[in-house]
Design a protein around this motif. Structure first.
Motif, PDB file in Angstrom:
ATOM      1  N   MET A 104       4.807  10.031  -4.500  1.00 13.60           N
ATOM      2  CA  MET A 104       6.273  10.005  -4.588  1.00 13.60           C
ATOM      3  C   MET A 104       6.875  11.251  -3.937  1.00 13.60           C
ATOM      4  O   MET A 104       7.905  11.173  -3.265  1.00 13.60           O
ATOM      5  N   ILE A 105       6.239  12.383  -4.145  1.00 12.16           N
ATOM      6  CA  ILE A 105       6.718  13.623  -3.514  1.00 12.16           C
ATOM      7  C   ILE A 105       6.596  13.522  -1.991  1.00 12.16           C
ATOM      8  O   ILE A 105       7.501  13.914  -1.255  1.00 12.16           O
ATOM      9  N   ALA A 106       5.477  12.960  -1.533  1.00 10.74           N
ATOM     10  CA  ALA A 106       5.281  12.764  -0.092  1.00 10.74           C
ATOM     11  C   ALA A 106       6.364  11.860   0.484  1.00 10.74           C
ATOM     12  O   ALA A 106       6.905  12.123   1.570  1.00 10.74           O
ATOM     13  N   MET A 107       6.705  10.791  -0.245  1.00 10.77           N
ATOM     14  CA  MET A 107       7.740   9.863   0.215  1.00 10.77           C
ATOM     15  C   MET A 107       9.098  10.550   0.286  1.00 10.77           C
ATOM     16  O   MET A 107       9.884  10.329   1.219  1.00 10.77           O
ATOM     17  N   ALA A 108       9.378  11.407  -0.708  1.00 10.64           N
ATOM     18  CA  ALA A 108      10.668  12.098  -0.736  1.00 10.64           C
ATOM     19  C   ALA A 108      10.799  13.111   0.396  1.00 10.64           C
ATOM     20  O   ALA A 108      11.898  13.352   0.903  1.00 10.64           O
ATOM     21  N   LEU A 109       9.666  13.690   0.812  1.00 10.43           N
ATOM     22  CA  LEU A 109       9.715  14.775   1.800  1.00 10.43           C
ATOM     23  C   LEU A 109       9.425  14.338   3.224  1.00 10.43           C
ATOM     24  O   LEU A 109       9.520  15.141   4.147  1.00 10.43           O
ATOM     25  N   ILE A 110       9.087  13.070   3.431  1.00  5.41           N
ATOM     26  CA  ILE A 110       8.610  12.636   4.744  1.00  5.41           C
ATOM     27  C   ILE A 110       9.681  12.748   5.827  1.00  5.41           C
ATOM     28  O   ILE A 110       9.375  12.904   7.003  1.00  5.41           O
ATOM     29  N   CYS A 111      10.966  12.728   5.433  1.00  5.36           N
ATOM     30  CA  CYS A 111      12.046  12.880   6.417  1.00  5.36           C
ATOM     31  C   CYS A 111      12.590  14.311   6.463  1.00  5.36           C
ATOM     32  O   CYS A 111      13.634  14.560   7.072  1.00  5.36           O
ATOM     33  N   HIS A 112      11.902  15.234   5.790  1.00  2.00           N
ATOM     34  CA  HIS A 112      12.273  16.656   5.793  1.00  2.00           C
ATOM     35  C   HIS A 112      13.719  16.888   5.342  1.00  2.00           C
ATOM     36  O   HIS A 112      14.543  17.433   6.091  1.00  2.00           O
ATOM     37  N   ARG A 143      -6.985   6.820   1.572  1.00  2.00           N
ATOM     38  CA  ARG A 143      -6.001   6.615   0.505  1.00  2.00           C
ATOM     39  C   ARG A 143      -4.729   5.932   0.997  1.00  2.00           C
ATOM     40  O   ARG A 143      -4.050   5.252   0.250  1.00  2.00           O
ATOM     41  N   VAL A 144      -4.391   6.137   2.264  1.00  2.00           N
ATOM     42  CA  VAL A 144      -3.159   5.573   2.802  1.00  2.00           C
ATOM     43  C   VAL A 144      -3.157   4.047   2.747  1.00  2.00           C
ATOM     44  O   VAL A 144      -2.093   3.411   2.720  1.00  2.00           O
ATOM     45  N   ASP A 145      -4.335   3.438   2.702  1.00  2.00           N
ATOM     46  CA  ASP A 145      -4.444   1.976   2.645  1.00  2.00           C
ATOM     47  C   ASP A 145      -4.684   1.453   1.236  1.00  2.00           C
ATOM     48  O   ASP A 145      -4.939   0.265   1.039  1.00  2.00           O
ATOM     49  N   GLN A 146      -4.606   2.316   0.239  1.00  2.00           N
ATOM     50  CA  GLN A 146      -4.795   1.884  -1.143  1.00  2.00           C
ATOM     51  C   GLN A 146      -3.464   1.534  -1.806  1.00  2.00           C
ATOM     52  O   GLN A 146      -2.391   1.917  -1.323  1.00  2.00           O
ATOM     53  N   THR A 204       0.835  -1.194   0.000  1.00  2.00           N
ATOM     54  CA  THR A 204       0.000   0.000   0.000  1.00  2.00           C
ATOM     55  C   THR A 204       0.876   1.254   0.000  1.00  2.00           C
ATOM     56  O   THR A 204       2.053   1.216   0.364  1.00  2.00           O
ATOM     57  N   ILE A 205       0.260   2.351  -0.416  1.00  2.00           N
ATOM     58  CA  ILE A 205       0.960   3.634  -0.403  1.00  2.00           C
ATOM     59  C   ILE A 205       1.431   3.961   1.014  1.00  2.00           C
ATOM     60  O   ILE A 205       2.566   4.411   1.228  1.00  2.00           O
ATOM     61  N   GLY A 206       0.571   3.694   1.991  1.00  2.00           N
ATOM     62  CA  GLY A 206       0.929   3.965   3.385  1.00  2.00           C
ATOM     63  C   GLY A 206       2.124   3.160   3.845  1.00  2.00           C
ATOM     64  O   GLY A 206       3.014   3.685   4.532  1.00  2.00           O
ATOM     65  N   ASP A 207       2.166   1.863   3.494  1.00  2.00           N
ATOM     66  CA  ASP A 207       3.292   1.013   3.878  1.00  2.00           C
ATOM     67  C   ASP A 207       4.597   1.570   3.331  1.00  2.00           C
ATOM     68  O   ASP A 207       5.641   1.551   4.013  1.00  2.00           O
ATOM     69  N   GLN A 208       4.552   2.050   2.086  1.00  2.00           N
ATOM     70  CA  GLN A 208       5.780   2.547   1.451  1.00  2.00           C
ATOM     71  C   GLN A 208       6.222   3.876   2.047  1.00  2.00           C
ATOM     72  O   GLN A 208       7.421   4.123   2.204  1.00  2.00           O
ATOM     73  N   LEU A 209       5.277   4.716   2.403  1.00  2.00           N
ATOM     74  CA  LEU A 209       5.624   5.968   3.085  1.00  2.00           C
ATOM     75  C   LEU A 209       6.181   5.681   4.480  1.00  2.00           C
ATOM     76  O   LEU A 209       7.177   6.275   4.900  1.00  2.00           O
ATOM     77  N   LYS A 226       5.141   2.428  14.710  1.00  2.00           N
ATOM     78  CA  LYS A 226       4.319   2.316  13.509  1.00  2.00           C
ATOM     79  C   LYS A 226       3.117   3.259  13.546  1.00  2.00           C
ATOM     80  O   LYS A 226       2.712   3.807  12.514  1.00  2.00           O
ATOM     81  N   ALA A 227       2.537   3.433  14.724  1.00  2.00           N
ATOM     82  CA  ALA A 227       1.372   4.309  14.839  1.00  2.00           C
ATOM     83  C   ALA A 227       1.726   5.751  14.476  1.00  2.00           C
ATOM     84  O   ALA A 227       1.000   6.426  13.739  1.00  2.00           O
ATOM     85  N   GLU A 228       2.872   6.216  14.990  1.00  2.00           N
ATOM     86  CA  GLU A 228       3.324   7.574  14.689  1.00  2.00           C
ATOM     87  C   GLU A 228       3.708   7.689  13.209  1.00  2.00           C
ATOM     88  O   GLU A 228       3.435   8.722  12.567  1.00  2.00           O
ATOM     89  N   ALA A 229       4.331   6.638  12.668  1.00  2.00           N
ATOM     90  CA  ALA A 229       4.713   6.645  11.256  1.00  2.00           C
ATOM     91  C   ALA A 229       3.476   6.732  10.364  1.00  2.00           C
ATOM     92  O   ALA A 229       3.466   7.457   9.358  1.00  2.00           O
ATOM     93  N   ARG A 230       2.419   5.995  10.724  1.00  2.00           N
ATOM     94  CA  ARG A 230       1.176   6.055   9.954  1.00  2.00           C
ATOM     95  C   ARG A 230       0.552   7.454  10.027  1.00  2.00           C
ATOM     96  O   ARG A 230       0.070   7.974   9.008  1.00  2.00           O
ATOM     97  N   ARG A 231       0.592   8.048  11.202  1.00  2.00           N
ATOM     98  CA  ARG A 231       0.059   9.399  11.348  1.00  2.00           C
ATOM     99  C   ARG A 231       0.819  10.379  10.470  1.00  2.00           C
ATOM    100  O   ARG A 231       0.227  11.234   9.797  1.00  2.00           O
ATOM    101  N   ARG A 232       2.137  10.239  10.446  1.00  2.00           N
ATOM    102  CA  ARG A 232       2.965  11.122   9.624  1.00  2.00           C
ATOM    103  C   ARG A 232       2.707  10.885   8.140  1.00  2.00           C
ATOM    104  O   ARG A 232       2.729  11.821   7.333  1.00  2.00           O
ATOM    105  N   ALA A 233       2.479   9.619   7.759  1.00  2.00           N
ATOM    106  CA  ALA A 233       2.196   9.294   6.353  1.00  2.00           C
ATOM    107  C   ALA A 233       0.901   9.966   5.902  1.00  2.00           C
ATOM    108  O   ALA A 233       0.827  10.545   4.811  1.00  2.00           O
ATOM    109  N   ILE A 234      -0.123   9.895   6.742  1.00  2.00           N
ATOM    110  CA  ILE A 234      -1.408  10.538   6.427  1.00  2.00           C
ATOM    111  C   ILE A 234      -1.235  12.053   6.339  1.00  2.00           C
ATOM    112  O   ILE A 234      -1.764  12.722   5.442  1.00  2.00           O
ATOM    113  N   GLU A 235      -0.434  12.585   7.249  1.00  2.00           N
ATOM    114  CA  GLU A 235      -0.163  14.021   7.281  1.00  2.00           C
ATOM    115  C   GLU A 235       0.531  14.466   5.988  1.00  2.00           C
ATOM    116  O   GLU A 235       0.201  15.511   5.413  1.00  2.00           O
TER     117      GLU A 235
END
Length: 343
Positions: A166-174, A149-152, A109-114, A127-136
């Motif tokens: 992809m942009i979200a994945m690139a920026l998730i670690c700031h 969408r995070v579970d799609q 899923t997109i969420g797993d990859q983020l 994992k809970a905090e990571a999921r929250r950040r992925a949704i954010e």
């Protein structure tokens, strides 16, 4: 600490193939400050992506960096160990690739990859905090209903939505630096405009520096502060966007601009293509790489590589015409070297 975030000096990258040495990047130099957006433009095969992979430590075999230096925040990237490179990628610099469908894993899923991108680089969160950040992050990049969408899976996203993921994945670690390798190429014009607007907005919010790689000069005009024009592994011209578009100095840059359609042109006006074919990187010319296709070609252009010379404040061009202009006050040496015009 250097005032520049990234410094690339005389970078040379060669692919050692059975057919011979392919000099993909042939001694390029540039600097990027924090918060700056630099465009790298040029036709396919000019070395734009190769230099980006070299910075990120993702250069594939048989490619090898054979010269030059790459410094990030005062640290030598080329001296990094594999562990340091992994730490650098994601935490300090990230990259968006050309085709989002081939970069996203279809069975996760997109969420797993983020979440994976975040958990790899930040061991302090669960994992809970990571999921929250992925949704954010999905919300930040404009994905509607991110909680669902995070579970799609990637196939459930449109092309534009996959690129946003992809942009979200690139920026998730700031990261401090984002390298975007033709991120809008596979998208239609309307979605391209949305992605560019999104990147401009995120850059203003986060303050990150961006290297925007593209062959589309219209994209450069929209998002970049400065531009480097590449051809056959060489930088032909550098400068701020206004200089490149309104006062292009190098014949190659002028050729690129002439070959672009313009809405203000008269009906029926023909585009002017750049004559000739791109050079063979296995057998580069001794002189200027663009010389064989240049309408202003002189004898010296075919035998000696021109240096980058200043043609304005912060505006550089690698052309013997400008070198000759600089040498005019010094006598007739330039005229002796060129032997007159000889196309």
């Amino acid at each position: 600490m250097s005032e520049n975030l990234l410094e690339v000096k005389d970078l040379q990258v060669t692919f050692f193939t059975p057919a011979g040495e392919v000099k993909a990047v042939n001694g390029i130099s540039y600097t990027i400050k924090e918060h700056e957006v630099m465009g790298i433009v040029g036709e396919s095969g000019s070395g734009k992506s190769v230099e980006a992979y070299s910075i990120m430590g993702l250069l594939a075999h048989p490619g090898k960096i054979v010269g030059g230096s790459v410094t990030f925040d005062g640290e030598d990237l080329l001296a990094y160990t594999d562990n340091q490179k992994r730490e650098f990628r994601g935490n300090k610099a990230s990259m968006i690739f050309q085709n989002p469908m081939t970069c996203l894993n279809p069975v996760y899923t997109i969420g797993d990859q983020l979440m994976e991108a975040l958990l790899c680089h930040d061991k302090s969160i669960g994992k809970a905090e990571a999921r929250r950040r992925a949704i954010e992050m999905l919300k930040l990049v404009g994905v509607n209903n991110p909680e669902r969408r995070v579970d799609q899976y990637p196939h459930e996203f449109s092309g534009g939505m996959r690129q946003r993921a992809m942009i979200a994945m690139a920026l998730i670690c700031h990261p401090k630096l984002l390298i975007a390798d033709e991120p809008t190429t596979a998208l239609d014009v309307t979605i391209q405009a949305q992605i560019l607007e999104l990147m401009k907005s995120l850059q203003e919010k986060t303050g990150m520096a961006i290297i925007f790689i593209t062959h589309n000069l219209g994209v450069v005009a929209e998002i970049c502060d400065t531009v480097s024009v590449m051809y056959a592994g060489n930088i032909m011209e550098q400068g701020v966007v206004d200089d490149i578009f309104y006062s292009p100095a190098h014949p190659y840059t002028r050729g690129l601009l002439r070959s672009m359609p313009n809405l203000d042109d008269e009906k029926g006006k023909k585009l002017i293509p750049i004559e000739g074919t791109p050079v063979d990187l296995l057998d580069l010319p001794k002189g200027c790489a663009f010389g064989p296709r240049c309408e202003n070609c002189m004898k010296i252009c075919l035998t000696r590589k021109p240096p980058l010379v200043e043609v304005g404040e912060g505006h550089l061009s690698a052309c013997w015409l400008h070198v000759m202009d600089k040498m005019k006050d010094g006598g007739s040496q330039a005229a002796k070297e060129t032997g007159g015009k000889d196309a």
